[in-house]
Write an enzyme that holds these catalytic residues in place. Sequence first.
Site, PDB file in Angstrom:
ATOM      1  N   GLU A  60      -3.823  -6.269   5.837  1.00 35.94           N
ATOM      2  CA  GLU A  60      -4.661  -6.719   6.955  1.00 35.94           C
ATOM      3  C   GLU A  60      -4.021  -7.877   7.718  1.00 35.94           C
ATOM      4  OE1 GLU A  60      -5.903  -5.945   3.970  1.00 35.94           O
ATOM      5  OE2 GLU A  60      -7.067  -4.175   4.550  1.00 35.94           O
ATOM      6  N   GLN A  82     -10.232  -1.744   7.660  1.00 41.91           N
ATOM      7  CA  GLN A  82     -10.843  -0.567   7.043  1.00 41.91           C
ATOM      8  C   GLN A  82     -12.268  -0.816   6.550  1.00 41.91           C
ATOM      9  OE1 GLN A  82      -9.076   1.413   3.403  1.00 41.91           O
ATOM     10  NE2 GLN A  82      -8.513   2.884   4.995  1.00 41.91           N
ATOM     11  N   HIS A 129     -16.915  -4.009  -0.028  1.00 39.21           N
ATOM     12  CA  HIS A 129     -16.886  -3.088   1.100  1.00 39.21           C
ATOM     13  C   HIS A 129     -18.071  -3.267   2.052  1.00 39.21           C
ATOM     14  CE1 HIS A 129     -13.886  -1.246  -1.409  1.00 39.21           C
ATOM     15  NE2 HIS A 129     -13.634  -0.309  -0.525  1.00 39.21           N
TER      16      HIS A 129
END
Length: 325
Positions: A60, A82, A129
């Site tokens: 990232e 993502q 996430h």
Amino acid sequence: MAQMTMIQAITDALRTELKNDENVMIFGEDVGKNGGVFRATEGLQAEFGEERVFDTPLAESAIGGMAVGLAVEGFRPVPEIQFFGFVYEVMDAISGQLARLRYRSGGTQSAPVTIRAPFGGGVHTPELHADSLEGLMAQQPGLKVVIPSNPYDAKGLLISAIRDNDPVVYLEHMKLYRSFREEVPEEEYTVEIGKAAVKREGTDVTLIAYGAMVQASMKAAEELEKNNVSAEVIDLRTVSPIDLDTVLASVKKTGRVVVVQEAQRQAGVAAHLISEIQERAILHLDAPVMRVTAPDTVFAFSQAEEVWLPNHSDIVEKANEVINF
């Protein structure tokens, strides 16, 4: 018009801007041939080529650094992180570079970068996430932070973000990707960044939300109506800058407010919004501004996710509390 899910509306917006501006570039982990984890970029590499839609390493920090460099060279990068829980690895590029570029350069350079990322609970993702980290971005001057709650806004706001000459963090709640469809124009259009939407008119209490909590608030408003409580629902759409004009107009009409966010009580933007309301409109309030949030713990593992996340029943309970104050 076409019936689209939110993910289809996002893909449509990306395709529109790739066609409109040859300087638009999309890159991130698996966004090319695979079309991304959620298929938001599906088919775009085949249509526009590997030089404009391409995969990056699993890094990232490199994605952010490349976005900074491309922006300085006149491109309009649309990098994908993502999952937004991975944003810590790219914080320097976002907050240390992109957010400051216009000021640092005395207005001679801009950072027309749109950082897309999925986030949000209710879909049982692994740890890191689903975290709601929009508060980190909203507290950084120089960034615009957009969170759509429906397909129509998703397309119009994303087109506006890509055309903006300053950096925009564009967050997409995973639970909303394919949960419902609505009519979305197939032609291009924009939705103004920094402008909230009154999703439902009401007179007794104002429910202010963003992202997936807009849908929960609408459901809560329907339940409240059964008990003769008229709830107005405001979708912030942009959490930085916040549309205080729309918010305060509703506050002055109803006199009672509940702010709803999926993020923890100490996170998100609810506390900031409540302070603005009470500082600017306290004489119009008939009760303290209250809030519905997740508890102040790290995001729960998927087994406990439904218990941890706020829902429409929590909103109904808090709305009744503020009504009966």
